[in-house]
Write a protein that holds these residues in place. Structure first.
Motif, short mmCIF file in Angstrom:
data_model
loop_
_atom_site.label_atom_id
_atom_site.label_comp_id
_atom_site.label_asym_id
_atom_site.label_seq_id
_atom_site.Cartn_x
_atom_site.Cartn_y
_atom_site.Cartn_z
N MET A 1 80.13 -46.08 53.04
CA MET A 1 80.91 -45.28 53.94
C MET A 1 81.04 -43.90 53.33
SD MET A 1 84.84 -45.75 55.17
CE MET A 1 85.58 -45.17 53.67
N VAL A 2 80.91 -42.87 54.18
CA VAL A 2 81.14 -41.51 53.73
C VAL A 2 82.30 -40.96 54.54
CG1 VAL A 2 80.17 -39.22 53.35
CG2 VAL A 2 78.68 -41.22 53.20
N HIS A 3 83.32 -40.51 53.85
CA HIS A 3 84.48 -39.88 54.49
C HIS A 3 84.31 -38.37 54.35
CE1 HIS A 3 88.56 -38.08 54.38
NE2 HIS A 3 88.67 -38.81 55.47
N PHE B 1 81.62 -41.24 63.15
CA PHE B 1 82.85 -41.38 63.92
C PHE B 1 83.63 -40.09 63.77
CE2 PHE B 1 81.13 -45.41 62.90
CZ PHE B 1 81.29 -46.14 64.07
N LEU B 2 83.78 -39.38 64.89
CA LEU B 2 84.37 -38.05 64.91
C LEU B 2 85.71 -38.06 65.62
CD1 LEU B 2 81.15 -36.10 65.96
CD2 LEU B 2 81.96 -36.63 63.66
N PRO B 3 86.52 -37.04 65.40
CA PRO B 3 87.81 -36.96 66.08
C PRO B 3 87.62 -37.00 67.60
CG PRO B 3 87.63 -35.24 64.40
CD PRO B 3 86.29 -35.89 64.53
N ALA B 4 88.48 -37.77 68.27
CA ALA B 4 88.37 -37.89 69.73
C ALA B 4 89.53 -37.21 70.45
CB ALA B 4 88.32 -39.36 70.13
N GLU B 5 90.69 -37.19 69.84
CA GLU B 5 91.86 -36.58 70.47
C GLU B 5 92.65 -35.81 69.44
OE1 GLU B 5 94.38 -39.10 72.79
OE2 GLU B 5 92.70 -40.38 73.35
N GLY B 6 93.22 -34.72 69.88
CA GLY B 6 94.08 -33.94 69.00
C GLY B 6 93.30 -33.24 67.90
N ALA B 7 94.01 -32.48 67.14
CA ALA B 7 93.40 -31.74 66.03
C ALA B 7 93.19 -32.70 64.86
CB ALA B 7 94.29 -30.59 65.61
N ALA C 1 86.18 -37.24 59.58
CA ALA C 1 85.02 -37.89 60.19
C ALA C 1 84.51 -38.93 59.20
CB ALA C 1 83.93 -36.87 60.51
N LEU C 2 83.85 -39.95 59.74
CA LEU C 2 83.30 -41.03 58.91
C LEU C 2 81.85 -41.28 59.28
CD1 LEU C 2 86.13 -43.69 59.21
CD2 LEU C 2 85.65 -42.25 57.23
N ALA C 3 81.08 -41.72 58.32
CA ALA C 3 79.72 -42.21 58.57
C ALA C 3 79.61 -43.58 57.92
CB ALA C 3 78.69 -41.27 57.97
N LEU C 4 78.99 -44.50 58.64
CA LEU C 4 78.77 -45.85 58.11
C LEU C 4 77.28 -46.16 58.16
CD1 LEU C 4 81.65 -47.70 59.98
CD2 LEU C 4 81.65 -46.92 57.61
N PHE C 5 76.73 -46.57 57.04
CA PHE C 5 75.33 -46.98 57.01
C PHE C 5 75.16 -48.02 55.93
CE2 PHE C 5 75.72 -43.17 54.44
CZ PHE C 5 75.05 -43.48 53.27
N SER C 6 74.06 -48.77 56.05
CA SER C 6 73.81 -49.82 55.07
C SER C 6 72.31 -49.86 54.75
CB SER C 6 74.28 -51.17 55.59
OG SER C 6 73.67 -51.49 56.82
N TYR D 1 83.42 -34.16 50.99
CA TYR D 1 83.13 -35.55 51.35
C TYR D 1 83.18 -36.42 50.11
CZ TYR D 1 78.38 -34.82 49.57
OH TYR D 1 77.30 -34.55 48.78
N ASP D 2 83.37 -37.71 50.34
CA ASP D 2 83.27 -38.68 49.25
C ASP D 2 82.64 -39.95 49.79
OD1 ASP D 2 85.57 -40.72 49.81
OD2 ASP D 2 86.53 -38.76 49.98
N ARG D 3 81.95 -40.63 48.90
CA ARG D 3 81.22 -41.84 49.23
C ARG D 3 81.94 -43.04 48.63
NH1 ARG D 3 76.96 -39.26 47.89
NH2 ARG D 3 75.84 -38.81 49.75
N THR D 4 82.07 -44.10 49.41
CA THR D 4 82.67 -45.34 48.94
C THR D 4 81.70 -46.48 49.26
OG1 THR D 4 84.89 -44.51 49.42
CG2 THR D 4 84.67 -46.88 49.12
N PHE D 5 81.42 -47.31 48.29
CA PHE D 5 80.54 -48.45 48.50
C PHE D 5 81.40 -49.66 48.86
CE2 PHE D 5 78.29 -45.49 45.87
CZ PHE D 5 77.04 -45.48 46.45
N MET D 6 81.07 -50.26 49.99
CA MET D 6 81.86 -51.38 50.50
C MET D 6 80.92 -52.50 50.89
SD MET D 6 84.54 -49.17 52.75
CE MET D 6 85.96 -50.22 52.49
N ARG D 7 81.46 -53.69 51.02
CA ARG D 7 80.69 -54.82 51.53
C ARG D 7 81.40 -55.38 52.75
NH1 ARG D 7 83.01 -59.63 50.31
NH2 ARG D 7 84.64 -59.57 48.74
N PRO D 8 80.66 -55.82 53.75
CA PRO D 8 81.31 -56.29 54.98
C PRO D 8 81.77 -57.73 54.88
CG PRO D 8 78.94 -56.39 55.22
CD PRO D 8 79.21 -55.76 53.86
N VAL D 9 82.82 -58.02 55.60
CA VAL D 9 83.24 -59.38 55.89
C VAL D 9 83.12 -59.47 57.41
CG1 VAL D 9 85.13 -61.05 55.88
CG2 VAL D 9 84.82 -59.47 53.93
N LEU D 10 82.18 -60.29 57.86
CA LEU D 10 81.85 -60.33 59.28
C LEU D 10 82.29 -61.64 59.93
CD1 LEU D 10 78.24 -58.90 58.86
CD2 LEU D 10 80.29 -57.66 59.60
N PRO D 11 82.52 -61.64 61.23
CA PRO D 11 82.88 -62.88 61.92
C PRO D 11 81.81 -63.94 61.70
CG PRO D 11 83.00 -61.00 63.43
CD PRO D 11 82.39 -60.51 62.14
#
Length: 100
Positions: A1-3, A36-42, A46-51, A87-97
């Motif tokens: 994830m990149v914030h 994922f970008l702002p949708a409402e208000g100021a 933003a976020l980016a998700l990739f794997s 920006y900063d990068r965070t390494f995450m792992r998914p927990v999926l249904p």
């Protein structure tokens, strides 16, 4: 994830930047899950998700930064527009249904 902290006045440039990076991630073996970008208000968030299928595959992709002309061109959008403040990068792992 990149914030990202973005310049809201440069949202169109950020979208161009994001679309270019989505292409590059996919071309080099990753799966881009979107920006994922702002949708409402100021907002300046933003976020980016990739794997990638493995850390080794991600490291091969990262090795192209700064040298591959397509990567340099994509970063030029960011640098010339000033759309990304930081920006900063965070390494995450998914927990999926359904996962065990």
């Amino acid at each position: 994830m990149v914030h990202y902290v973005i310049d809201p006045a440069e949202i169109e440039a950020f979208e161009r930047f994001g679309r270019r990076w989505m292409e590059l991630v996919e071309r080099h073996g990753g799966t881009h899950h979107g920006y994922f970008l702002p949708a409402e208000g100021a907002s300046d968030a933003a976020l980016a998700l990739f794997s990638f299928p493995s850390l080794a595959a991600y490291e091969e992709y990262r090795a192209l930064f700064g040298s591959d002309p397509d990567f340099v061109e994509a970063d030029r959008i960011r640098d010339e527009s000033g759309c990304v403040l930081r920006y900063d990068r965070t390494f995450m792992r998914p927990v999926l249904p359904g996962g065990s």
